[in-house]
Scaffold this motif. Structure first.
Motif, PDB file in Angstrom:
ATOM      1  N   GLU A   7       0.825  -1.206   0.000  1.00  0.00           N
ATOM      2  CA  GLU A   7       0.000   0.000   0.000  1.00  0.00           C
ATOM      3  C   GLU A   7       0.864   1.264   0.000  1.00  0.00           C
ATOM      4  O   GLU A   7       0.484   2.294  -0.553  1.00  0.00           O
ATOM      5  CB  GLU A   7      -0.979   0.009   1.178  1.00  0.00           C
ATOM      6  N   LYS A   8       2.044   1.184   0.585  1.00  0.00           N
ATOM      7  CA  LYS A   8       2.973   2.317   0.578  1.00  0.00           C
ATOM      8  C   LYS A   8       3.568   2.507  -0.823  1.00  0.00           C
ATOM      9  O   LYS A   8       3.741   3.633  -1.278  1.00  0.00           O
ATOM     10  CB  LYS A   8       4.087   2.088   1.594  1.00  0.00           C
TER      11      LYS A   8
ATOM     12  N   GLY B 248       0.354   3.522  -3.140  1.00  0.00           N
ATOM     13  CA  GLY B 248      -0.303   4.763  -2.728  1.00  0.00           C
ATOM     14  C   GLY B 248      -1.657   4.920  -3.404  1.00  0.00           C
ATOM     15  O   GLY B 248      -2.490   4.020  -3.352  1.00  0.00           O
TER      16      GLY B 248
ATOM     17  N   ARG C  56       3.051   7.124  -9.517  1.00  0.00           N
ATOM     18  CA  ARG C  56       1.696   7.006  -8.986  1.00  0.00           C
ATOM     19  C   ARG C  56       0.740   7.975  -9.681  1.00  0.00           C
ATOM     20  O   ARG C  56       1.159   8.924 -10.355  1.00  0.00           O
ATOM     21  CB  ARG C  56       1.714   7.276  -7.478  1.00  0.00           C
TER      22      ARG C  56
ATOM     23  N   THR D 283       3.554  11.382  -7.891  1.00  0.00           N
ATOM     24  CA  THR D 283       4.709  11.072  -7.053  1.00  0.00           C
ATOM     25  C   THR D 283       5.301   9.755  -7.542  1.00  0.00           C
ATOM     26  O   THR D 283       4.644   8.981  -8.234  1.00  0.00           O
ATOM     27  CB  THR D 283       4.324  10.956  -5.565  1.00  0.00           C
TER      28      THR D 283
END
Length: 64
Positions: free
Chosen positions: A22-23, A26, A51, A55
């Motif tokens: 999940e990091k 994102g 992303r 980012t």
């Protein structure tokens, strides 16, 4: 940019195996890239995720 559908599918699966997927993802992955990481990886080529919020970050996993 990684644009071959099989390679994209492989990287999506690889991210799912990451300790913190999940990091890495994102708000969602727009593209995957292979590029040089000049900070901390001895200028080695690494995988990066771009992303949906513009980012990006590199990701890796432990080898068995």
């Amino acid at each position: 940019m990684v644009d071959d559908p099989e390679d994209v599918a492989f990287l999506q699966g690889l991210v799912k195996l990451h300790s913190a997927p999940e990091k890495v993802i994102g708000p969602g992955a727009r593209h995957f890239l292979a590029r040089v990481n000049v900070s901390g990886c001895n200028d080695n080529r690494c995988f990066w995720v771009l992303r949906n919020d513009d980012t990006f970050d590199d990701f890796s996993g432990r080898s068995a």
